[in-house]
Design a protein around this motif. Structure first.
Motif, PDB file in Angstrom:
ATOM      1  N   ASN A 110       0.818  -1.215   0.000  1.00  0.00           N
ATOM      2  CA  ASN A 110       0.000   0.000   0.000  1.00  0.00           C
ATOM      3  C   ASN A 110       0.852   1.266   0.000  1.00  0.00           C
ATOM      4  N   HIS A 125      -3.613   6.030   3.849  1.00  0.00           N
ATOM      5  CA  HIS A 125      -4.667   5.044   3.591  1.00  0.00           C
ATOM      6  C   HIS A 125      -5.996   5.704   3.229  1.00  0.00           C
ATOM      7  N   GLU A 171       2.169  -8.426   6.085  1.00  0.00           N
ATOM      8  CA  GLU A 171       1.122  -7.483   5.687  1.00  0.00           C
ATOM      9  C   GLU A 171      -0.140  -7.608   6.549  1.00  0.00           C
ATOM     10  N   CYS A 175      -1.662  -4.697   9.360  1.00  0.00           N
ATOM     11  CA  CYS A 175      -3.024  -4.167   9.520  1.00  0.00           C
ATOM     12  C   CYS A 175      -3.480  -4.322  10.957  1.00  0.00           C
ATOM     13  N   HIS A 178      -1.921  -1.713  13.151  1.00  0.00           N
ATOM     14  CA  HIS A 178      -2.640  -0.433  13.045  1.00  0.00           C
ATOM     15  C   HIS A 178      -3.884  -0.454  13.933  1.00  0.00           C
ATOM     16  N   ASN A 312      -8.588   0.448   8.843  1.00  0.00           N
ATOM     17  CA  ASN A 312      -8.394   0.431   7.396  1.00  0.00           C
ATOM     18  C   ASN A 312      -6.912   0.279   7.058  1.00  0.00           C
ATOM     19  N   ILE A 313      -6.533  -0.877   6.629  1.00  0.00           N
ATOM     20  CA  ILE A 313      -5.185  -1.310   6.232  1.00  0.00           C
ATOM     21  C   ILE A 313      -4.097  -0.899   7.226  1.00  0.00           C
ATOM     22  N   ASN A 314      -2.959  -0.337   6.729  1.00  0.00           N
ATOM     23  CA  ASN A 314      -1.751  -0.353   7.564  1.00  0.00           C
ATOM     24  C   ASN A 314      -0.851   0.876   7.413  1.00  0.00           C
TER      25      ASN A 314
END
Length: 367
Positions: A110, A125, A171, A175, A178, A312-314
Motif C-alpha cells: 500500500n 490510507h 502485511e 493491519c 494499526h 483500514n489497512i496499515n
C-alpha cells in the motif's frame, strides 16, 4: 516465470508463463518471491459470488449468506494478484540503498500519492489518488508469481530472526498493528471477545496472548477452525455463536470490555454491540460487504459511552509488524498451529476451494 493473472472484465484467473520483470526505474527492487498469501480480499476480487455457511446468532440453524465480490481492482488491465508476500532481493535500481541483492524482504503493498492533504497529514490510507488505486497485487503486478518488482520505499528488509515463511504474514499483521494502535491501551485483565477464527482472528489471538491477555473468548461457527485454535495452546474460551448467545441469555452480566470483530458479518457485529460492557470498545476489523447494515440504538451509545472503531489497512505500521513477527516467533507463527497450508501456484484452484470450504485458515503459495 510462472504467474497467476486476473482479468476483471472476464473474471478470468489463470496460470501463465510470463517474462521475468526487469528493473527499469531507479527505485525499482526485483524480488524473487518465496511465499505469497491468499487474502480474503483476493477472494472478493476473483469470485462473482462467494458462499459462506454461517451459523446465525439465533437459536435457529444454518443459513447461507451470499456475499458479492465487490472489492475494487484494476478494471481493464490483466495483472498478477498477490499483495502479501516475502522473498529475496535479486536486483535493484541505481538509487536504491536500503536493500541489496541477497537481502530477505517483505513488501508493503500500500502507498499513497504523497501529494494530497491526506498523505501529507500522515494518512496515506485515505488517499483517493493512490491508496487502493495503487496497491501492489490489486492494481499493480503482485506476488502470485516467481518474481515481482516493487518500489524501494515499499520494501522492508527482514532481520535474520524472521524466516521468509513467517514474513509472508507481515502485511496482515501490519493491519493488525494499526488496529492495535487505534484501540490501545488495552489493560491486561480486560474481558475480551474475538469474533471469527479465520487466520485474522487467530493472529489477533496470538497478539492478545503475547501481550499478556488471558480473559479472552473466541466465537466462531466453524468447528474445524475452533479446533485449529486449540493448537495455539492459549487456554482461551473457544465457543460457537450459539453458545455465546446462550451465555448471554443465562447471564445478563455476560458482557465484554472489548470486542474485536474479524468476521465482517453484519449480524455478528450487531450482536457484538449488545455484548459490550459500559465504557466498552468495538473494533470493526473484518471487512463487511458494502451493502451490509448494522442497527445501533443511539441511547445505548450514550448510556454505555461505547467506542466504535474501524481499521483500514496499515499506514506506517509495517515496522511494527516486523517487531511483532520477531516477538511472536515459532511459538505463535507456526503454519501448522495456525491452520495455514502451502501450495504451488499450479494448485491455486484447490487452495481457493479449501479456503471457501473453511477447512483451512489460510492458503499460501510456496515458490
Amino acid at each position: 516465470m510462472e504467474a497467476i493473472t486476473f482479468t476483471a472484465k472476464t473474471k478470468k484467473l489463470e496460470l501463465v508463463q510470463s517474462p521475468v520483470p526487469k528493473v527499469v526505474r531507479s527505485d525499482d527492487v526485483l524480488i524473487k518471491v518465496a511465499y505469497s498469501g491468499i487474502c480474503g480480499t483476493d477472494l472478493h476480487i476473483i469470485q462473482t459470488v462467494l458462499y459462506y455457511i454461517i451459523l446465525i446468532l439465533t437459536l435457529v440453524s444454518l443459513v447461507i449468506f451470499l456475499l458479492k465480490g465487490e472489492f475494487p481492482c484494476h478494471p481493464t488491465k490483466t495483472f498478477t494478484l498477490g499483495h502479501e508476500f516475502s522473498g529475496t532481493v535479486v536486483d535493484v535500481g541505481s538509487d536504491v540503498f536500503i536493500v541489496k541483492p541477497g537481502d530477505k524482504v517483505s513488501v508493503d503493498p500500500n502507498d499513497g500519492c504523497k501529494c494530497c492533504n491526506f498523505c501529507r497529514s500522515g494518512n496515506p490510507h485515505y488517499c483517493r489518488i493512490g491508496g487502493i488505486n495503487n496497491t501492489i497485487g490489486i492494481y499493480r503486478d503482485g506476488g502470485w508469481a516467481q518474481y515481482c518488482v516493487a518500489p524501494a520505499c515499499q520494501v522492508h528488509k527482514l532481520p535474520d530472526t524472521i524466516s521468509l515463511e513467517q514474513a509472508a504474514l507481515t502485511e496482515p499483521i501490519s493491519c493488525l498493528a494499526h488496529g492495535w494502535d487505534i484501540i490501545s491501551p488495552v489493560t491486561v485483565g480486560k474481558k475480551i471477545l474475538v469474533i471469527g477464527a479465520g487466520v485474522i482472528g487467530s493472529l489477533w489471538v496470538c497478539t492478545l496472548h503475547l501481550h499478556g491477555h488471558r480473559n479472552v473468548t473466541v466465537s466462531e461457527p466453524n468447528q474445524i477452525r475452533l479446533n485449529m485454535l486449540k493448537n495455539l495452546n492459549t487456554g482461551y474460551n473457544l465457543i460457537t455463536p450459539d453458545q455465546l448467545r446462550k451465555n448471554q441469555q443465562e447471564d445478563p452480566d455476560y458482557l465484554f470490555d472489548l470486542v474485536v470483530d474479524c468476521s465482517g458479518f453484519p449480524p455478528a457485529i450487531e450482536h457484538a454491540v449488545s455484548l459490550l460492557q459500559r465504557g466498552g470498545t468495538l473494533c470493526c476489523f473484518g471487512v463487511a460487504p458494502p451493502h451490509g447494515e448494522v442497527k445501533i440504538k443511539p441511547f445505548d451509545i450514550y448510556m454505555k459511552e461505547m467506542k466504535i472503531f474501524g481499521v483500514n489497512i496499515n499506514p506506517f505500521s509495517f515496522p511494527k509488524s516486523i517487531g511483532l513477527l520477531e516477538a511472536m516467533g515459532e511459538r505463535y507463527l507456526n503454519y501448522d498451529k495456525l491452520g495455514i497450508k502451502t501450495f504451488p501456484l499450479k494448485q491455486h484452484q484447490e487452495a481457493i476451494e479449501l479456503l471457501k470450504k473453511g477447512t483451512i485458515a489460510k492458503a499460501i503459495f510456496k515458490l
